[in-house]
Design a protein around this motif. Sequence first.
Motif, PDB file in Angstrom:
ATOM      1  N   GLY A  27       0.798  -1.213   0.000  1.00 27.56           N
ATOM      2  CA  GLY A  27       0.000   0.000   0.000  1.00 27.56           C
ATOM      3  C   GLY A  27       0.828   1.260   0.000  1.00 27.56           C
ATOM      4  O   GLY A  27       2.063   1.226  -0.027  1.00 27.56           O
ATOM      5  N   SER A  28       0.119   2.374   0.046  1.00 23.94           N
ATOM      6  CA  SER A  28       0.761   3.688   0.043  1.00 23.94           C
ATOM      7  C   SER A  28       1.104   4.068   1.483  1.00 23.94           C
ATOM      8  O   SER A  28       0.621   3.466   2.446  1.00 23.94           O
ATOM      9  CB  SER A  28      -0.190   4.724  -0.545  1.00 23.94           C
ATOM     10  N   TYR A  29       1.924   5.115   1.616  1.00 23.55           N
ATOM     11  CA  TYR A  29       2.270   5.600   2.951  1.00 23.55           C
ATOM     12  C   TYR A  29       1.028   6.042   3.719  1.00 23.55           C
ATOM     13  O   TYR A  29       0.965   5.899   4.934  1.00 23.55           O
ATOM     14  CB  TYR A  29       3.294   6.738   2.855  1.00 23.55           C
ATOM     15  N   GLU A  30       0.017   6.548   3.020  1.00 21.77           N
ATOM     16  CA  GLU A  30      -1.219   6.976   3.678  1.00 21.77           C
ATOM     17  C   GLU A  30      -1.998   5.789   4.255  1.00 21.77           C
ATOM     18  O   GLU A  30      -2.835   5.967   5.131  1.00 21.77           O
ATOM     19  CB  GLU A  30      -2.126   7.747   2.698  1.00 21.77           C
ATOM     20  N   GLN A  31      -1.743   4.587   3.740  1.00 23.11           N
ATOM     21  CA  GLN A  31      -2.484   3.400   4.189  1.00 23.11           C
ATOM     22  C   GLN A  31      -1.792   2.648   5.324  1.00 23.11           C
ATOM     23  O   GLN A  31      -2.233   1.570   5.708  1.00 23.11           O
ATOM     24  CB  GLN A  31      -2.692   2.454   2.997  1.00 23.11           C
ATOM     25  N   GLY A  68       4.855   4.204  -1.779  1.00 19.03           N
ATOM     26  CA  GLY A  68       4.432   3.164  -0.856  1.00 19.03           C
ATOM     27  C   GLY A  68       5.449   2.036  -0.837  1.00 19.03           C
ATOM     28  O   GLY A  68       6.589   2.213  -1.256  1.00 19.03           O
ATOM     29  N   PHE A  69       5.006   0.881  -0.374  1.00 20.50           N
ATOM     30  CA  PHE A  69       5.914  -0.255  -0.298  1.00 20.50           C
ATOM     31  C   PHE A  69       5.141  -1.554  -0.103  1.00 20.50           C
ATOM     32  O   PHE A  69       3.935  -1.543   0.163  1.00 20.50           O
ATOM     33  CB  PHE A  69       6.951  -0.060   0.815  1.00 20.50           C
ATOM     34  N   VAL A  70       5.862  -2.654  -0.254  1.00 16.90           N
ATOM     35  CA  VAL A  70       5.335  -3.984   0.027  1.00 16.90           C
ATOM     36  C   VAL A  70       5.945  -4.405   1.359  1.00 16.90           C
ATOM     37  O   VAL A  70       7.146  -4.235   1.586  1.00 16.90           O
ATOM     38  CB  VAL A  70       5.731  -4.981  -1.084  1.00 16.90           C
ATOM     39  N   HIS A  71       5.122  -4.905   2.261  1.00 18.73           N
ATOM     40  CA  HIS A  71       5.597  -5.308   3.587  1.00 18.73           C
ATOM     41  C   HIS A  71       5.165  -6.747   3.848  1.00 18.73           C
ATOM     42  O   HIS A  71       4.028  -7.115   3.570  1.00 18.73           O
ATOM     43  CB  HIS A  71       5.009  -4.388   4.661  1.00 18.73           C
ATOM     44  N   PHE A  72       6.080  -7.523   4.386  1.00 16.01           N
ATOM     45  CA  PHE A  72       5.777  -8.900   4.747  1.00 16.01           C
ATOM     46  C   PHE A  72       5.999  -9.031   6.243  1.00 16.01           C
ATOM     47  O   PHE A  72       7.103  -8.803   6.737  1.00 16.01           O
ATOM     48  CB  PHE A  72       6.678  -9.862   3.962  1.00 16.01           C
ATOM     49  N   SER A  73       4.947  -9.364   6.977  1.00 16.84           N
ATOM     50  CA  SER A  73       5.021  -9.515   8.426  1.00 16.84           C
ATOM     51  C   SER A  73       4.898 -10.987   8.778  1.00 16.84           C
ATOM     52  O   SER A  73       3.984 -11.669   8.291  1.00 16.84           O
ATOM     53  CB  SER A  73       3.887  -8.736   9.087  1.00 16.84           C
ATOM     54  N   GLY A  74       5.819 -11.492   9.589  1.00 23.28           N
ATOM     55  CA  GLY A  74       5.734 -12.901   9.947  1.00 23.28           C
ATOM     56  C   GLY A  74       6.798 -13.332  10.935  1.00 23.28           C
ATOM     57  O   GLY A  74       7.501 -12.514  11.526  1.00 23.28           O
ATOM     58  N   PHE A  75       6.891 -14.633  11.072  1.00 21.22           N
ATOM     59  CA  PHE A  75       7.835 -15.249  11.996  1.00 21.22           C
ATOM     60  C   PHE A  75       8.746 -16.186  11.225  1.00 21.22           C
ATOM     61  O   PHE A  75       8.321 -16.823  10.256  1.00 21.22           O
ATOM     62  CB  PHE A  75       7.086 -16.073  13.059  1.00 21.22           C
ATOM     63  N   GLU A  76       9.995 -16.291  11.709  1.00 20.48           N
ATOM     64  CA  GLU A  76      10.915 -17.250  11.105  1.00 20.48           C
ATOM     65  C   GLU A  76      10.412 -18.662  11.406  1.00 20.48           C
ATOM     66  O   GLU A  76      10.013 -18.962  12.533  1.00 20.48           O
ATOM     67  CB  GLU A  76      12.318 -17.061  11.663  1.00 20.48           C
TER      68      GLU A  76
END
Length: 163
Positions: A27-31, A68-76
């Motif tokens: 998403g965008s920085y606004e999101q 904006g950017f792509v972000h991946f949130s998780g655990f190893e």
Amino acid sequence: MNKGGHVVEVNIVALPAFKVRGRKWEGSYEQIPGLKEVIKKVGSEKEEIKPVDPDYQWGLSFHTIENGFVHFSGFEVENEKSHAEYEEMNVPHHTYMNVHHPKGREIGETYASIYQWFRDGNGEPYLESDTEYYDGLPLKFEKYPIDRDFDDPHFEIYIPIKT
């Protein structure tokens, strides 16, 4: 206070390849408020994800979209078969510039110091070939303690560098 933000201690570390299981956000920085909800959701799904180290959650940001950017949130996780309900990302072996962001400091100040470290000629960010980036720090990997304060977090920042 100096113009470049506060002084940070930089470590150069090599991390072996690892796999992260979780959820992707784009998403965008606004999101960004929506991103925080994804990060919290992944944290609440820790038991199903079955992490190698349940005390730390990763945030992997790729600045490959404009504004904006792509972000991946998780655990190893172990490098076993995939878990269909979640997305996975394989992070290759890299050398990183590593900085600790402490509680009580603005995140923007810490990143200003990181940008300055690169501007001072201490290293170059790693770039994947054939990829267009829209940020001076195109890849930002953050490792958060699971018990962090979302309003005043402390965490480790890893920026892949050219070797």
